[in-house]
Motif scaffolding. Structure first.
Motif, PDB file in Angstrom:
ATOM      1  N   ALA A  52       0.848  -1.145  -0.029  1.00  0.00           N
ATOM      2  CA  ALA A  52       0.007   0.048   0.094  1.00  0.00           C
ATOM      3  C   ALA A  52       0.838   1.180   0.124  1.00  0.00           C
ATOM      4  CB  ALA A  52      -0.931  -0.200   1.101  1.00  0.00           C
ATOM      5  N   ASP A  53       0.432   2.398  -0.542  1.00  0.00           N
ATOM      6  CA  ASP A  53       1.293   3.553  -0.208  1.00  0.00           C
ATOM      7  C   ASP A  53       0.928   4.181   0.979  1.00  0.00           C
ATOM      8  OD1 ASP A  53      -1.193   4.840  -1.041  1.00  0.00           O
ATOM      9  OD2 ASP A  53      -0.948   5.105  -3.058  1.00  0.00           O
ATOM     10  N   ASP A  54       1.437   5.216   1.357  1.00  0.00           N
ATOM     11  CA  ASP A  54       1.508   5.813   2.747  1.00  0.00           C
ATOM     12  C   ASP A  54       0.073   6.223   2.874  1.00  0.00           C
ATOM     13  OD1 ASP A  54       4.130   5.453   2.909  1.00  0.00           O
ATOM     14  OD2 ASP A  54       4.836   7.363   2.877  1.00  0.00           O
ATOM     15  N   GLU A  55      -0.724   6.737   2.001  1.00  0.00           N
ATOM     16  CA  GLU A  55      -1.757   7.404   2.441  1.00  0.00           C
ATOM     17  C   GLU A  55      -2.803   6.194   2.715  1.00  0.00           C
ATOM     18  OE1 GLU A  55      -4.203  10.506   0.046  1.00  0.00           O
ATOM     19  OE2 GLU A  55      -1.969  10.775   0.009  1.00  0.00           O
ATOM     20  N   GLU A  56      -2.750   5.237   1.898  1.00  0.00           N
ATOM     21  CA  GLU A  56      -3.714   4.139   1.963  1.00  0.00           C
ATOM     22  C   GLU A  56      -3.363   3.361   3.320  1.00  0.00           C
ATOM     23  OE1 GLU A  56      -4.414   0.403  -0.882  1.00  0.00           O
ATOM     24  OE2 GLU A  56      -3.183   1.958  -1.580  1.00  0.00           O
ATOM     25  N   LEU A  57      -2.266   3.408   3.687  1.00  0.00           N
ATOM     26  CA  LEU A  57      -1.716   2.725   4.727  1.00  0.00           C
ATOM     27  C   LEU A  57      -2.459   3.364   6.109  1.00  0.00           C
ATOM     28  CD1 LEU A  57       0.126   0.396   6.415  1.00  0.00           C
ATOM     29  CD2 LEU A  57       1.675   2.108   6.533  1.00  0.00           C
ATOM     30  N   LEU A  58      -2.584   4.623   6.087  1.00  0.00           N
ATOM     31  CA  LEU A  58      -3.149   5.261   7.073  1.00  0.00           C
ATOM     32  C   LEU A  58      -4.568   5.384   7.025  1.00  0.00           C
ATOM     33  CD1 LEU A  58      -0.792   8.573   7.820  1.00  0.00           C
ATOM     34  CD2 LEU A  58      -1.305   6.463   9.220  1.00  0.00           C
ATOM     35  N   GLU A  59      -5.117   5.473   5.833  1.00  0.00           N
ATOM     36  CA  GLU A  59      -6.715   5.572   5.752  1.00  0.00           C
ATOM     37  C   GLU A  59      -7.515   4.134   5.969  1.00  0.00           C
ATOM     38  OE1 GLU A  59      -8.059   9.113   3.967  1.00  0.00           O
ATOM     39  OE2 GLU A  59      -6.376   9.411   5.510  1.00  0.00           O
ATOM     40  N   VAL A  60      -6.763   3.114   5.281  1.00  0.00           N
ATOM     41  CA  VAL A  60      -7.710   1.980   5.089  1.00  0.00           C
ATOM     42  C   VAL A  60      -7.360   0.938   6.218  1.00  0.00           C
ATOM     43  CG1 VAL A  60      -8.096   0.471   3.333  1.00  0.00           C
ATOM     44  CG2 VAL A  60      -7.681   2.707   2.602  1.00  0.00           C
ATOM     45  N   GLU A  61      -8.315   0.324   6.843  1.00  0.00           N
ATOM     46  CA  GLU A  61      -8.140  -0.786   7.722  1.00  0.00           C
ATOM     47  C   GLU A  61      -7.774  -1.945   7.051  1.00  0.00           C
ATOM     48  OE1 GLU A  61     -11.257  -0.366  10.417  1.00  0.00           O
ATOM     49  OE2 GLU A  61     -10.814   1.404  11.084  1.00  0.00           O
ATOM     50  N   LEU A  62      -7.356  -2.842   7.811  1.00  0.00           N
ATOM     51  CA  LEU A  62      -6.855  -4.243   7.032  1.00  0.00           C
ATOM     52  C   LEU A  62      -8.138  -4.851   6.546  1.00  0.00           C
ATOM     53  CD1 LEU A  62      -5.113  -6.522   6.421  1.00  0.00           C
ATOM     54  CD2 LEU A  62      -5.580  -7.508   8.676  1.00  0.00           C
ATOM     55  N   ALA A  63      -9.494  -4.893   7.402  1.00  0.00           N
ATOM     56  CA  ALA A  63     -10.631  -5.481   6.961  1.00  0.00           C
ATOM     57  C   ALA A  63     -10.976  -4.883   5.618  1.00  0.00           C
ATOM     58  CB  ALA A  63     -11.788  -5.363   8.010  1.00  0.00           C
ATOM     59  N   ASP A  64     -10.917  -3.586   5.475  1.00  0.00           N
ATOM     60  CA  ASP A  64     -11.367  -3.002   4.258  1.00  0.00           C
ATOM     61  C   ASP A  64     -10.451  -3.232   3.089  1.00  0.00           C
ATOM     62  OD1 ASP A  64     -13.524  -1.897   5.345  1.00  0.00           O
ATOM     63  OD2 ASP A  64     -12.070  -0.072   6.351  1.00  0.00           O
ATOM     64  N   ARG A  65      -9.157  -3.285   3.305  1.00  0.00           N
ATOM     65  CA  ARG A  65      -8.451  -3.827   2.214  1.00  0.00           C
ATOM     66  C   ARG A  65      -8.496  -5.188   1.829  1.00  0.00           C
ATOM     67  NH1 ARG A  65      -3.009  -2.400   4.926  1.00  0.00           N
ATOM     68  NH2 ARG A  65      -3.797  -0.149   5.319  1.00  0.00           N
ATOM     69  N   LEU A  66      -8.647  -6.093   2.889  1.00  0.00           N
ATOM     70  CA  LEU A  66      -9.376  -7.411   2.377  1.00  0.00           C
ATOM     71  C   LEU A  66     -10.241  -7.515   1.725  1.00  0.00           C
ATOM     72  CD1 LEU A  66      -8.752  -9.431   5.421  1.00  0.00           C
ATOM     73  CD2 LEU A  66      -7.212  -9.181   3.497  1.00  0.00           C
ATOM     74  N   ARG A  67     -11.335  -6.744   1.873  1.00  0.00           N
ATOM     75  CA  ARG A  67     -12.823  -6.550   1.135  1.00  0.00           C
ATOM     76  C   ARG A  67     -12.451  -6.459  -0.249  1.00  0.00           C
ATOM     77  NH1 ARG A  67     -16.175  -4.503   4.887  1.00  0.00           N
ATOM     78  NH2 ARG A  67     -15.248  -2.587   4.645  1.00  0.00           N
ATOM     79  N   GLY A  68     -11.800  -5.395  -0.323  1.00  0.00           N
ATOM     80  CA  GLY A  68     -11.404  -4.995  -1.855  1.00  0.00           C
ATOM     81  C   GLY A  68     -10.407  -5.990  -2.649  1.00  0.00           C
TER      82      GLY A  68
END
Ligand SMILES: Nc1nc2c(ncn2[C@@H]2O[C@H](COP(=O)(O)OP(=O)(O)OP(=O)(O)O)[C@@H](O)[C@H]2O)c(=O)[nH]1
Ligand SMILES: [Mg+2]
Length: 623
Positions: A542-558
């Motif tokens: 993930a890039d820095d911004e994504e790392l801060l904004e997106v929780e693991l659960a949301d990342r998995l959902r995507g």
């Protein structure tokens, strides 16, 4: 002179460990059912004159003729069967005052060993509650032993016990006892079983009056063990427990998540880009942090289990399940070890020592890992949070809680199925009956509960700080190097990515992608590491911004299609457990044969289970 050795001996659930903890300041596990202690534990007892003695807590036993591996430990310690260990110089016989008539026989047997002895007449508070009157002075005269009334959990009678133990030690010519022929004394002690029985009955008739043993207990049991209301109550309790795990934890979990995000932000603004910052944000906070978020859920689950254990309800649950367990060839005795496995399979497998029949015991060991250990809770919870909507169904049940309940239920069904097959094949033999005394009901002591919960929480955090941290660190290095050229996924290019690509060949047929394949390997060290590993792997890409904004659960959902998520859950229901489980299985079964068998059958079950889930859900969703 070496310190004298004093042993606590008595029937199961008489309060030996409670007394041990009170006398030595230890915090060994105490619970309201028989068979809690299965090994010898030692502590230091300070006598009134400042000298010290070694105090030993032993598994509960009914007699010196062992019926199960844990009772064997007690006998062996008492007769000095262990070469490296001294025979106890004195015995503190712990007796449940409300069960005096049935426990005196063992006291007489112990007395026949000829060792200096003191009787701790424990649970005097409950004897009073149930209206017993016990003439303990008369009891002392009849037994010709010092008898001290105690209430271990309120620390009542402790000084008197210590003083009596010291007197017993002083009076005895210790060297003479040590050289006495303990095994010969043992034969003599067991020899007169009938006589002891008769004598015990006579003495009890003389010294106990009044009292209705467990009247309250009987009344409650009429409801709790009722063929209809019993199972309904059990289902309601379990349902509430899993609902609470999600419902109550949310605000706390959100707070922890917030704190982790805040810390990630600070690290990013204050450190230059590089390996240190990368590790702190992606490995430590992204990985280990993803696991710590589940602390509130672990605490809630254990609070429920501890209350059920302390109150005396657990044995009733065992009794209610006995029919079902007998149906697949397990004895009711297997229930408690299996139940302990919900915390962790390791104490569960140890607890099988209270099962008398070796094949019964082996079957229980082999299926213990199918009970959902608390380390799997983070794995389930993160996938549920990502893929199962937080909706109310039928007006009162939360869907996420229901799915969690379902996953636990799947584990249990899998275990019963496995037991059934094992009993017909590898561990063929007759099943045992249900032989377990029902403990009295008690209100759990708040202090004990608090200590129990604290111990579990601390154990979880310690795991996060040690094994989970180290595994995540290793994975982070493997997933971060060698550095990928621009435009290429870092994880794909890394060592871990290449290993993952190799494993993907094996796991792609059951719907797993490369990231999952990577996470499964460190997940063998400890289940939660799979979550930390996913956290790390996705954070690296993930890039820095994504790392801060997106929780693991949301990342998995995507990133995952629903069938993959469901297959991943199914995998964890059955998958071979962590390495420590195999190590303890090797120790308890004396060899590699059974742990290897266990690994293989669980692997096959997990693979088939996940595969079936993947393909069926894919088909059902029209994919
Ligand atoms: N009310 C009351 N409860 C007690 C007393 N002593 C122990 N208990 C409770 O009785 C239960 C059994 O206590 P343990 O200390 O685990 O008993 P144990 O003899 O070590 O049991 P095993 O290890 O299974 O043989 C626990 O729920 C204790 O809290 C007492 O004096 N009064
Ligand atoms: Mg104990």
């Amino acid at each position: 002179m070496t310190a004298p050795v004093v042993a606590l001996v008595g029937n199961p659930n008489a309060g030996k460990t409670s007394l041990f903890n009170a006398l030595t300041g230890a915090r060994q596990k105490v619970a309201n059912y028989p068979g809690v202690t299965v090994e010898r534990k030692a502590g230091t007892l300070t006598l009134p004159d400042g000298s010290r003695a070694e105090l030993i807590d032993l598994p509960g036993a009914h007699s010196l003729e062992p019926r199960s591996p844990d009772e064997e430990v007690t006998r062996d310690v008492l007769v000095g069967a262990y070469a490296h260990e001294r025979v106890p110089d004195a015995i503190i016989a712990v007796v449940d005052a409300t069960n005096l008539a049935s426990q005196l026989r063992f006291v007489l047997e112990l007395k026949a060993l000829g060792r200096p002895m003191v009787v701790a007449l424990n649970m005097m508070d409950l004897a009073e509650r149930d209206g017993f009157f016990i003439d303990y002075e008369a009891l002392a005269r009849e037994l010709a032993l010092p008898v001290i009334p105690t209430v271990a959990v309120r620390r009542r009678g402790l000084e008197a016990v210590i003083a009596a133990a010291r007197d017993a030690l002083n009076a005895a010519e210790i060297s003479a006892i040590r050289s006495a022929d303990a095994p010969a004394m043992l034969v003599e002690a067991i020899g007169d079983m009938r006589g002891h029985q008769r004598q015990a009955r006579d003495i009890a008739a003389k010294v106990v009056s009044g009292g209705d043993a467990n009247q309250m207990t009987r009344q409650i049991d009429r409801l709790v063990l009722h063929p209809v209301s019993g199972p309904v109550l059990l289902a309601v309790i379990l349902f509430l427990m899993f609902q609470a795990v999600f419902a109550w934890a949310t605000p706390f979990a959100d707070a922890i998540e917030g704190a982790i995000g805040w810390a990630q932000g600070i690290v990013m603004t204050s450190l230059p880009a590089g390996p240190v910052r990368g590790f702190l944000t992606e490995g430590l906070l992204g990985g280990v942090g993803a696991v710590i978020v589940f602390l509130p859920q672990i605490v809630i689950l254990f609070a429920f289990i501890l209350v059920l254990e302390q109150s005396g309800y657990m044995t009733r649950a065992a009794f209610l399940m006995d029919r079902l367990m007998a149906g697949v060839g397990l004895s009711g005795r297997a229930f408690i070890p299996l139940l302990s496995s919900f915390a962790c399979a390791i104490p569960g497998i140890m607890a099988t020592r209270s099962i008398a029949d070796p094949k019964d015991r082996l079957t229980t060991i082999l299926i213990a890992p199918l009970m959902t250990c608390s380390a799997r809770l983070p794995v389930y919870a993160v996938i549920i949070a990502a893929f199962i909507p937080d909706r109310t169904v039928g007006g009162l049940a939360n869907m996420q809680g229901l799915v969690l309940f379902g996953l636990y239920a799947f584990g249990v069904v899998g275990a019963l199925a496995a037991a059934w097959v094992l009993r017909l094949t590898v561990t063929k033999g007759a099943g045992g009956g249900f032989l377990m005394e029902m403990p009295k009901y008690q209100l759990p002591a708040i202090r004990d509960l608090a200590i129990g919960i604290w111990q579990r929480a601390w154990a979880f955090l310690r795991r996060a700080g040690t094994i989970i941290l180290v595994s995540t660190m290793v994975l982070w290095v493997f997933a971060s190097y060698p550095k990928a050229p621009d435009g290429v996924s870092q994880v794909d290019y890394s060592i871990a990515g290449r290993i993952g690509a190799g494993l993907e060949v094996v796991f792609a047929p059951i719907g797993f992608n490369k990231e999952i394949s990577i996470a499964l390997v460190p997940g063998m060290a400890a289940r939660e590491v799979a979550v930390a590993a996913l956290g790390t792997v996705y954070a690296i890409d993930a890039d820095d911004e994504e790392l801060l904004e997106v929780e693991l659960a949301d990342r998995l959902r995507g990133a995952w299609p629903l069938p993959t998520a469901l297959a991943f859950l199914a995998w964890f229901v059955f998958a071979p457990q962590c390495i420590s489980t195999f190590a303890v299985t090797r120790r308890e079964t004396n060899g590699w044969r059974w742990p290897i068998f266990m690994f293989s059958y669980l692997f096959v079950m997990a693979y088939l289970g996940a595969g079936a889930t993947y393909w069926i859900s894919k088909w059902a969703l029209g994919g």
